[in-house]
Scaffold this active site. Structure first.
Site, mmCIF file in Angstrom:
data_model
loop_
_atom_site.group_PDB
_atom_site.id
_atom_site.type_symbol
_atom_site.label_atom_id
_atom_site.label_comp_id
_atom_site.label_asym_id
_atom_site.label_seq_id
_atom_site.Cartn_x
_atom_site.Cartn_y
_atom_site.Cartn_z
ATOM 1 N N LYS A 122 -19.141 -15.501 12.527
ATOM 2 C CA LYS A 122 -18.279 -16.678 12.419
ATOM 3 C C LYS A 122 -19.088 -17.918 12.040
ATOM 4 O O LYS A 122 -18.659 -18.731 11.221
ATOM 5 C CB LYS A 122 -17.553 -16.926 13.739
ATOM 6 C CG LYS A 122 -16.716 -18.207 13.727
ATOM 7 C CD LYS A 122 -15.945 -18.389 15.017
ATOM 8 C CE LYS A 122 -15.119 -19.683 14.954
ATOM 9 N NZ LYS A 122 -14.248 -19.858 16.142
ATOM 10 N N HIS A 126 -5.184 20.880 -12.469
ATOM 11 C CA HIS A 126 -4.301 19.749 -12.160
ATOM 12 C C HIS A 126 -3.553 19.983 -10.848
ATOM 13 O O HIS A 126 -2.345 19.755 -10.749
ATOM 14 C CB HIS A 126 -3.331 19.488 -13.313
ATOM 15 C CG HIS A 126 -4.008 19.267 -14.627
ATOM 16 N ND1 HIS A 126 -5.003 18.330 -14.801
ATOM 17 C CD2 HIS A 126 -3.855 19.881 -15.818
ATOM 18 C CE1 HIS A 126 -5.432 18.374 -16.056
ATOM 19 N NE2 HIS A 126 -4.759 19.302 -16.692
#
Length: 509
Positions: free
Chosen positions: A139, A271
């Site tokens: 922070k 696929h």
């Protein structure tokens, strides 16, 4: 760039490996060290002068170490704003030492869960002081550098060497972002552990900190990244890096092969759909049977087996161009042969448990579902026709249903014994799927007389049964559930076909 000279550092880490070079560099810069417990002992072993945290706080470590650094003098030293007049006055008033660098890691919560520890031991690995220090330092990145993981030590050493013990705002902000990545990942895994079997409000939380950039996404103009740890699942023995499409097919292959465990089985995918699947007494025969299903589509596909690849199988595999081969093991002579093509990807699959939840992005959110873990067997079959399927037909129906479950809807799967003959995949009409499957099977020389058919959903009309009968198909498995089920049953009875229903639908989109 708001350069800050590091004059003091708080170091409190669980893992000490890799820390020494960073400590040595800080010693060169004349940095004052603050620390606790085992880390303090480690630092002193390196010849560092260390100020014990309890000397700063005038408060001992309590509750078995649960509370050590949680004190206003420590957090004040990190969080006070150096350019804020009121903060500076309070620093003087309460004799709070400035802390410019925080080096902290976290208790191994994920590792403890993975090891199957008791709940009591797991809860003790929920870090409180460390996570609080990380958040505080991150922070206040305007003034403080946070190092929140041992993976960052080398980067910090290089940074301090390049900038003579100082950091710029851009450096501190970058490390702050990394720190919140660490803390959010940590909290996500704690949430997932504690929320198991709990009736909580739905919340989607997923965190994967390991990643690798792929060559591209589904197409070359799309970027692609894999988040996760493939090394937990596979040993890569040969070949180029896995692509986005490779990974999608590998995932489909692994899920399909989960259906087969006892006899040698081979599946060939293209696929994400199987273009060949077979089970046989030997792996070599299983491969040859799978390849016979559709040798055209097999070109450039992904192949997976559930048994060790031997030389005989490798010699047959070597005749085909394929992208990826997955197996639990390889005989050395088979591996040597298959490595002859440098780009061929060879994966050794490790024992692992796949997630029970599946998710993907959709619109502006995420959809999640349970993994489809249902696999119906003969015990689940309800015969609805006058004729029950023969034992041979039942085996074929079980096999076809396993393949059908992993094939894109709408789908029809044709099989005989333990061999896929053909499938119609991803069609908007189930009739089209059946016709596609029949045409493919015949084009590769299969005689469909006595074959079986599996459908991923019910038949609202008798047309599929009628077409199947004309092709020689003698038994059908489907979930049932149409208000017109009886029409298909009657069509089967009129043609001496057997039909069983499972009551379970397997749509795959």
């Amino acid at each position: 760039m708001n350069s800050v000279k590091i004059k003091s550092a708080l170091i409190s880490v669980y893992y000490k490996d890799g820390l020494e070079p960073l400590v040595r560099e800080l010693q060169k810069q004349g940095v004052t060290f603050y620390s606790t417990g085992g880390t303090q002992t480690f630092l002193e072993g390196l010849g560092a002068d260390v100020v014990a945290v309890d000397k700063v706080t005038d408060y001992p470590s309590i509750f078995g170490g649960r509370v050590k650094t949680l004190h206003p003098k420590i957090f004040g030293g990190i969080l006070h704003r150096r350019n804020h007049e009121q903060d500076q006055q309070e620093v003087q008033q309460f004799e709070i030492p400035a802390i410019d660098l925080v080096i902290v890691d976290l208790y191994p919560f994920e590792e403890t869960v993975a090891a199957g520890a008791s709940e009591e031991d797991t809860i003790e690995k929920i870090d409180i002081g460390g996570i609080s220090l990380i958040r505080a330092a991150a922070k206040n990145f305007q003034d403080v550098l946070i190092v929140s993981s041992r993976e960052q030590y080398g980067e910090v050493v290089e940074l301090l060497q390049a900038k003579e013990g100082s950091t710029d705002l851009t450096d501190r902000k970058r490390f702050a972002a990394k720190a919140f990545d660490v803390s959010s990942h940590y909290d996500t895994h704690i949430f997932r552990y504690l929320s198991q079997e709990q009736e909580l409000a739905p919340a989607f939380k997923q965190s994967e900190r390991q990643s690798q950039t792929l060559r591209y996404g589904e197409n070359p103009h799309q970027n692609g990244t894999f988040y996760g740890n493939l090394e937990e699942l596979f040993d890569k023995l040969n070949g180029k890096e896995l692509s986005y499409n490779n990974l999608v097919d590998v995932d489909a292959a692994v899920l399909l092969m989960e259906e087969f465990s006892e006899q040698p089985a081979v599946a060939i995918l293209k696929h994400t759909n199987a273009c060949g699947v077979a089970v046989a007494d030997s792996l070599n025969q299983a491969y040859l049977n799978a390849l016979a299903c559709d040798p055209v589509s097999a070109f450039g596909g992904v192949i997976i087996t559930n048994k060790t690849v031997d030389l005989a199988t490798a010699e047959e595999l070597n005749k085909l161009f394929f992208e990826v081969l997955i197996a639990p093991a390889y005989d050395q002579d088979a591996l040597d042969l298959l490595k002859g093509k440098k780009n061929r990807i060879l994966l050794r699959q490790k024992p692992f448990q796949l997630p029970n939840k599946l998710f993907k992005t959709l619109l502006n959110g995420v959809i999640e579902q349970d993994k489809d873990a249902a696999t119906e067997t003969a015990a689940d079959f309800k015969t609805v026709t006058d004729r029950a399927p023969s034992q041979e037909e039942v085996e074929g129906l079980e096999f076809a249903l396993k393949v059908c479950k992993h094939t894109k809807s709408n789908t029809i799967v044709l099989a005989k014994g333990n061999q896929l003959l053909a499938s119609g995949v991803g069609q908007t009409s189930r009739v089209d799927a059946l016709r596609q499957a029949i045409e493919k099977a015949k084009s590769f020389g299969f005689n469909l007389q006595g074959s079986v058919m599996a459908s991923d959903a019910f038949f609202p009309f008798p047309d599929c049964v009628e077409i199947a009968a004309e092709a020689g198909i003698t038994a059908v498995v489907q979930p049932g559930g149409s208000i017109k089920d009886q029409d298909s049953i009657d069509a089967c009875n009129a043609r001496n076909m057997a039909m069983v229903m499972t009551g379970v639908r397997h749509f795959k989109h």
